[in-house]
Design a protein around this motif. Structure first.
Motif, PDB file in Angstrom:
ATOM      1  N   ASP A   1      -8.675   5.263  -3.856  1.00  0.00           N
ATOM      2  CA  ASP A   1      -8.763   6.229  -2.748  1.00  0.00           C
ATOM      3  C   ASP A   1      -7.923   5.777  -1.551  1.00  0.00           C
ATOM      4  O   ASP A   1      -8.301   5.984  -0.396  1.00  0.00           O
ATOM      5  CB  ASP A   1     -10.221   6.420  -2.307  1.00  0.00           C
ATOM      6  N   ASN A   2      -6.803   5.099  -1.852  1.00  0.00           N
ATOM      7  CA  ASN A   2      -5.900   4.610  -0.812  1.00  0.00           C
ATOM      8  C   ASN A   2      -6.566   3.589   0.121  1.00  0.00           C
ATOM      9  O   ASN A   2      -6.221   3.477   1.296  1.00  0.00           O
ATOM     10  CB  ASN A   2      -5.323   5.770   0.022  1.00  0.00           C
ATOM     11  N   LYS A   3      -7.545   2.826  -0.442  1.00  0.00           N
ATOM     12  CA  LYS A   3      -8.268   1.832   0.342  1.00  0.00           C
ATOM     13  C   LYS A   3      -8.419   0.544  -0.458  1.00  0.00           C
ATOM     14  O   LYS A   3      -8.375   0.550  -1.691  1.00  0.00           O
ATOM     15  CB  LYS A   3      -9.670   2.334   0.715  1.00  0.00           C
TER      16      LYS A   3
ATOM     17  N   ARG B   1     -15.213  -5.583  -1.149  1.00  0.00           N
ATOM     18  CA  ARG B   1     -15.547  -6.035   0.201  1.00  0.00           C
ATOM     19  C   ARG B   1     -16.450  -7.259   0.228  1.00  0.00           C
ATOM     20  O   ARG B   1     -16.301  -8.123   1.093  1.00  0.00           O
ATOM     21  CB  ARG B   1     -16.203  -4.877   0.973  1.00  0.00           C
TER      22      ARG B   1
ATOM     23  N   ALA C   1      -2.813  -4.057   4.231  1.00  0.00           N
ATOM     24  CA  ALA C   1      -3.033  -2.625   4.008  1.00  0.00           C
ATOM     25  C   ALA C   1      -1.918  -1.796   4.636  1.00  0.00           C
ATOM     26  O   ALA C   1      -1.401  -0.844   4.025  1.00  0.00           O
ATOM     27  CB  ALA C   1      -4.390  -2.219   4.576  1.00  0.00           C
TER      28      ALA C   1
ATOM     29  N   LEU D   1      -1.864   1.727   3.059  1.00  0.00           N
ATOM     30  CA  LEU D   1      -3.263   2.025   2.756  1.00  0.00           C
ATOM     31  C   LEU D   1      -4.043   2.293   4.033  1.00  0.00           C
ATOM     32  O   LEU D   1      -3.716   1.770   5.102  1.00  0.00           O
ATOM     33  CB  LEU D   1      -3.906   0.841   2.022  1.00  0.00           C
ATOM     34  N   ASP D   2      -5.104   3.093   3.915  1.00  0.00           N
ATOM     35  CA  ASP D   2      -6.027   3.288   5.022  1.00  0.00           C
ATOM     36  C   ASP D   2      -6.837   2.006   5.216  1.00  0.00           C
ATOM     37  O   ASP D   2      -7.243   1.367   4.238  1.00  0.00           O
ATOM     38  CB  ASP D   2      -6.972   4.451   4.732  1.00  0.00           C
ATOM     39  N   TYR D   3      -7.088   1.643   6.469  1.00  0.00           N
ATOM     40  CA  TYR D   3      -7.851   0.425   6.715  1.00  0.00           C
ATOM     41  C   TYR D   3      -8.723   0.609   7.950  1.00  0.00           C
ATOM     42  O   TYR D   3      -8.233   0.904   9.038  1.00  0.00           O
ATOM     43  CB  TYR D   3      -6.921  -0.783   6.918  1.00  0.00           C
ATOM     44  N   ASP D   4     -10.026   0.429   7.754  1.00  0.00           N
ATOM     45  CA  ASP D   4     -10.995   0.574   8.831  1.00  0.00           C
ATOM     46  C   ASP D   4     -11.248  -0.797   9.452  1.00  0.00           C
ATOM     47  O   ASP D   4     -12.193  -1.494   9.098  1.00  0.00           O
ATOM     48  CB  ASP D   4     -12.288   1.177   8.270  1.00  0.00           C
TER      49      ASP D   4
ATOM     50  N   TYR E   1     -10.943  -2.261  -1.735  1.00  0.00           N
ATOM     51  CA  TYR E   1     -12.375  -2.468  -1.968  1.00  0.00           C
ATOM     52  C   TYR E   1     -12.613  -3.955  -2.257  1.00  0.00           C
ATOM     53  O   TYR E   1     -11.896  -4.804  -1.768  1.00  0.00           O
ATOM     54  CB  TYR E   1     -12.860  -1.557  -3.093  1.00  0.00           C
TER      55      TYR E   1
ATOM     56  N   GLU F   1     -14.711  -3.009   9.060  1.00  0.00           N
ATOM     57  CA  GLU F   1     -14.754  -4.285   8.344  1.00  0.00           C
ATOM     58  C   GLU F   1     -15.216  -5.418   9.267  1.00  0.00           C
ATOM     59  O   GLU F   1     -15.930  -6.318   8.849  1.00  0.00           O
ATOM     60  CB  GLU F   1     -13.387  -4.584   7.726  1.00  0.00           C
TER      61      GLU F   1
END
Length: 363
Positions: free
Chosen positions: A162-164, A168, A306, A311-314, A166, A318
């Motif tokens: 999903d372009n992320k 984690r 990312a 990639l999307d990165y929160d 994982y 995180e």
């Protein structure tokens, strides 16, 4: 793609290999819960295993009594030498209690029960059933190092969906925690735990001699307890890690009864007990802040990685997750690991017989 070697032998996916390996001498253990029943991921895993043709497939099944029978019937539809070991029946519970082995139930307990049954083969492979991208090459890849002088091998892979990014629990909890401890203590075990690229992967293989020595954590600490005992059994020289490519797995929330926060507590406790048993004196009062500093450095690195890959990165999310893990770090409680199969009076045959009778009763 790269070809860097680590402290443990590292086998890379450079040409999408399916190497020659002794699959006909191997038992494959695939733990399942009732959520995998008739699922597409589990169906793919079992269908691909048909092409592998292992000597034995053992499925330790965690399911309610009303689901166990239909689940076993579905599993029997695959062209595999497959045995179902229902882990939740009353005879199995009574048998374990009679041998002072009762206690918390979880994935580690299920796998431990199945490993006893798998010991009749020379090699044992363990992997999960929730992998949407499962390939028939995985079992021979994991077995290949064992046929070339190693006693233990661990799978590693990329977790990008999903372009992320994982993975984690490994990226944000285990890896920075081990790095923090390794920076503060000179211990071979910590260097060993830091050498694996995805230490919390559920995929590993070992000779039956090594399997007999494993003392598995009952729940989410399973992977860490496996690595720690592999270190004691075969060390750096006898261990390998194998590139399994890219994986797509189910994902968990941070909170909740089976979320990453609860998993981190079990993983951390197993890790702390192991390193303490190897002479490491942990200052738990200072550990939280030290871990947080290391983990926030990891977050900054992953943010750049990312961005480099689009990639999307929160970043904030995180960082917040690191804080949740830091607040939960504490000294471990009692050691509830299951003993090595070499150290129990219980026999695998007794377990399988009890599980089979329990399963028949549900019908």
């Amino acid at each position: 793609m790269e070809y860097v070697q680590e402290r443990v032998t590292t086998l890379h996916d450079l040409r999408n290999p399916t190497p020659d390996a002794p699959t006909d001498e191997a038992a494959v253990v695939v733990p399942m819960t009732e959520r995998e029943y008739n699922g597409l991921a589990a169906e793919r895993v079992l269908t691909e295993l048909e092409a592998v043709d292992p000597a034995r497939v053992v499925v330790p099944l965690r399911a309610s009594a009303d689901k166990a029978g239909p689940f076993a019937d579905w599993l029997s539809s695959f062209d595999l030498p497959l045995e179902v070991l229902w882990c939740d029946g009353p005879r199995v519970a009574d048998l374990l209690a009679d041998h002072d082995l009762d206690g918390e139930r979880g994935k580690g307990r299920d796998v431990w029960l199945a490993l006893g049954r798998a010991l009749s083969e020379q090699y044992v492979v363990v992997h999960d059933a929730d992998t949407k991208t499962y390939s028939r090459s995985y079992v021979p890849r994991l077995l290949f190092p064992l046929a070339h002088g190693h006693g233990f091998s661990k799978g590693y892979y990329a977790r990008v969906e999903d372009n992320k990014l994982y993975g984690r629990l490994f990226r944000l909890f285990y890896a920075p925690l081990v790095r923090t401890l390794a920076d503060e203590h000179d211990a071979d075990l910590l260097d060993y735990l830091d050498a694996f690229r995805y230490a919390l992967a559920g995929e590993f293989a070992a000779t039956s001699d090594v399997i007999r020595q494993l003392r598995l954590a009952r729940t989410w600490g399973l992977e860490v307890s496996t690595l720690c005992d592999a270190f004691d059994a075969v060390g750096f020289d006898g261990s390998a890690q194998v590139d399994l490519g890219a994986y797509e797995h189910d994902h968990r929330s941070v909170g909740g009864p089976t979320g990453l926060s609860e998993m981190s507590a079990s993983v951390g406790a197993t890790l702390f007990r192991a390193v303490e048993s190897h002479g490491v004196d942990i200052d738990y009062d200072a550990l939280g802040d030290a871990y947080r500093d290391t983990a926030e450095g990891f977050v900054r690195q992953y943010a750049v990685d990312a961005a480099f890959n689009g990639l999307d990165y929160d970043h904030a999310g995180e960082t917040e997750q690191v804080g949740v893990y830091a607040d939960a770090l504490r000294a471990p409680g009692l050691d509830t690991r299951l003993p090595a199969w070499d150290a129990v009076s219980l026999t695998p045959e007794d377990v399988f017989s009890a599980a089979t009778e329990d399963l028949e009763d549900t019908r």
